[in-house]
Design an enzyme around this catalytic site. Structure first.
Site, PDB file in Angstrom:
ATOM      1  N   LYS A  40      37.705  58.498 -14.204  1.00 55.59           N
ATOM      2  CA  LYS A  40      38.216  57.842 -12.988  1.00 55.59           C
ATOM      3  C   LYS A  40      39.660  58.240 -12.728  1.00 55.59           C
ATOM      4  O   LYS A  40      40.074  58.403 -11.572  1.00 55.59           O
ATOM      5  CB  LYS A  40      38.100  56.321 -13.127  1.00 55.59           C
ATOM      6  CG  LYS A  40      38.642  55.538 -11.909  1.00 55.59           C
ATOM      7  CD  LYS A  40      37.854  55.830 -10.635  1.00 55.59           C
ATOM      8  CE  LYS A  40      38.450  55.127  -9.420  1.00 55.59           C
ATOM      9  NZ  LYS A  40      38.255  53.668  -9.436  1.00 55.59           N
ATOM     10  N   LYS A  79      49.889  51.710  -9.008  1.00 56.83           N
ATOM     11  CA  LYS A  79      49.323  51.413 -10.330  1.00 56.83           C
ATOM     12  C   LYS A  79      48.590  52.619 -10.916  1.00 56.83           C
ATOM     13  O   LYS A  79      48.854  53.039 -12.050  1.00 56.83           O
ATOM     14  CB  LYS A  79      48.360  50.226 -10.235  1.00 56.83           C
ATOM     15  CG  LYS A  79      47.519  49.976 -11.481  1.00 56.83           C
ATOM     16  CD  LYS A  79      46.536  48.840 -11.295  1.00 56.83           C
ATOM     17  CE  LYS A  79      45.383  49.145 -10.376  1.00 56.83           C
ATOM     18  NZ  LYS A  79      44.359  50.032 -10.991  1.00 56.83           N
ATOM     19  N   THR A 120      39.902  49.975 -12.505  1.00 53.63           N
ATOM     20  CA  THR A 120      40.520  51.208 -12.997  1.00 53.63           C
ATOM     21  C   THR A 120      41.522  50.849 -14.079  1.00 53.63           C
ATOM     22  O   THR A 120      42.527  50.184 -13.812  1.00 53.63           O
ATOM     23  CB  THR A 120      41.214  51.957 -11.857  1.00 53.63           C
ATOM     24  OG1 THR A 120      40.250  52.262 -10.849  1.00 53.63           O
ATOM     25  CG2 THR A 120      41.847  53.244 -12.349  1.00 53.63           C
TER      26      THR A 120
END
Length: 329
Positions: free
Chosen positions: A196, A264, A120
């Protein structure tokens, strides 16, 4: 940014080719043999691919070797002459190091090879890495994944991919082996990453909401297993509630997906919103819950640990957690 047309490939099947035909003359490397990468590598082996696996952790390499896979102790050795390199690392920094670092794979891949990036990343970072790799004549497929370790092992992941026609064509045997659904989301890297991040915004908010709901239920003295049964049959259910709440009920915070992953990923969402002057208040609130949970020493534990944070703050009796007395006078 305009998005390309969406073409959904269902049922990662063989497209009429035999396994031997699909993998003829193709060498595949998988870099990163954690829970997701090991499942991906195992699915490729099961489909008949010749796979070389790399991970810096010896135990992870041994786990793949036990499945019959070949392993090496450096990324560059795994990628030597590889036609397809599947990267299943954690973040942008690791992806860049894997490609272009001291042990980088870019210079060792076959001349027409494709790098399938499953991490990602921020869309801008995916675009930058793609430009750098494509300048060498190799291909970059922006291909973040969703579905968890079980679906990785089953070869039924969802892949949100974007890249050139050549990148898709080159990577197609891998996509067919590892995915139940592949979404072709555009002809340039970064578009898969953007999709995503929409998923991660929702996933992070849903986990935080599930943790708050279960802690709220505990504060009311409710039977948590009964709460789970009722909510999963009601309108308040979500995939994340159904998947993560059993961890809370069992008091089992063994990491399947760590708290710090959402620190994150939701951080990327916040950065994207700020760059585009777009408000993301729900994602921001969820991010702070994950940050607080990490700061409390649970960053590497399962992301359902947000429920433990609530328990610690409120002095609640949650499964597997000591009650911290609080003065509410």
């Amino acid at each position: 940014m305009a998005m390309g047309g969406t073409n959904t490939i269902l049922d990662g099947g063989p497209d009429g080719l035999t396994e031997a035909g699909r993998w003829a003359d193709l060498n595949v490397a998988v870099a990163g043999l954690g829970s997701m990468g090991l499942g991906i590598a195992a699915s490729l082996l099961r489909d008949g691919a010749r796979v070389t696996g790399f991970d810096p952790g010896e135990q992870r390499r041994d786990a793949f070797a036990a499945l019959g896979g070949a392993t090496v102790t450096s990324a560059s050795a795994a990628a030597e002459g590889a036609d397809i390199v599947v990267s299943v690392v954690v973040n942008a920094e690791q992806t860049e190091a894997l490609l272009f670092g001291a042990d980088g794979v870019a210079a060792h891949m076959a001349s027409n090879a494709v790098f399938v990036s499953c991490a990602t990343l921020a869309p801008a970072k995916a675009r930058a890495l793609a430009r750098q790799l494509e300048a060498s004549g190799r291909h970059y497929l922006d291909a973040p994944i969703s579905g968890g370790a079980q679906r990785a092992a089953e070869g039924s992941l969802t892949v949100m991919a974007s890249g050139s026609v050549a990148a898709f064509d080159r990577a197609s045997p891998v996509l067919e082996a590892i995915a139940g659904k592949v979404y072709r989301l555009g002809d340039a890297a970064g578009q898969g990453a953007a999709f995503k991040m929409v998923n991660q915004l929702l996933a992070g908010v849903h986990i935080a909401a599930a943790a708050e709901a279960m802690a709220f239920a505990a504060s009311e003295g409710l039977d948590l297993r009964a709460v789970y049964e009722v909510i999963t049959a009601s309108a308040g259910n979500s995939w994340m509630f159904e998947n993560r709440v059993p961890h809370m009920i069992d008091g089992d915070y063994t990491s399947r997906s760590a708290v710090d992953i959402f620190v994150k990923d939701l951080g990327i969402v916040i950065d994207m919103g700020r760059a585009n002057t777009f408000p993301v208040p729900l994602a921001s609130a969820a991010l702070q819950l994950f940050v607080m949970t990490s700061a409390a020493g649970m960053g590497r534990d399962d992301d359902a640990s947000v429920a433990r944070l609530y328990a610690h703050i409120a002095g609640l009796a949650m499964p597997g957690e000591p009650v911290v007395k609080t003065d509410r006078s």
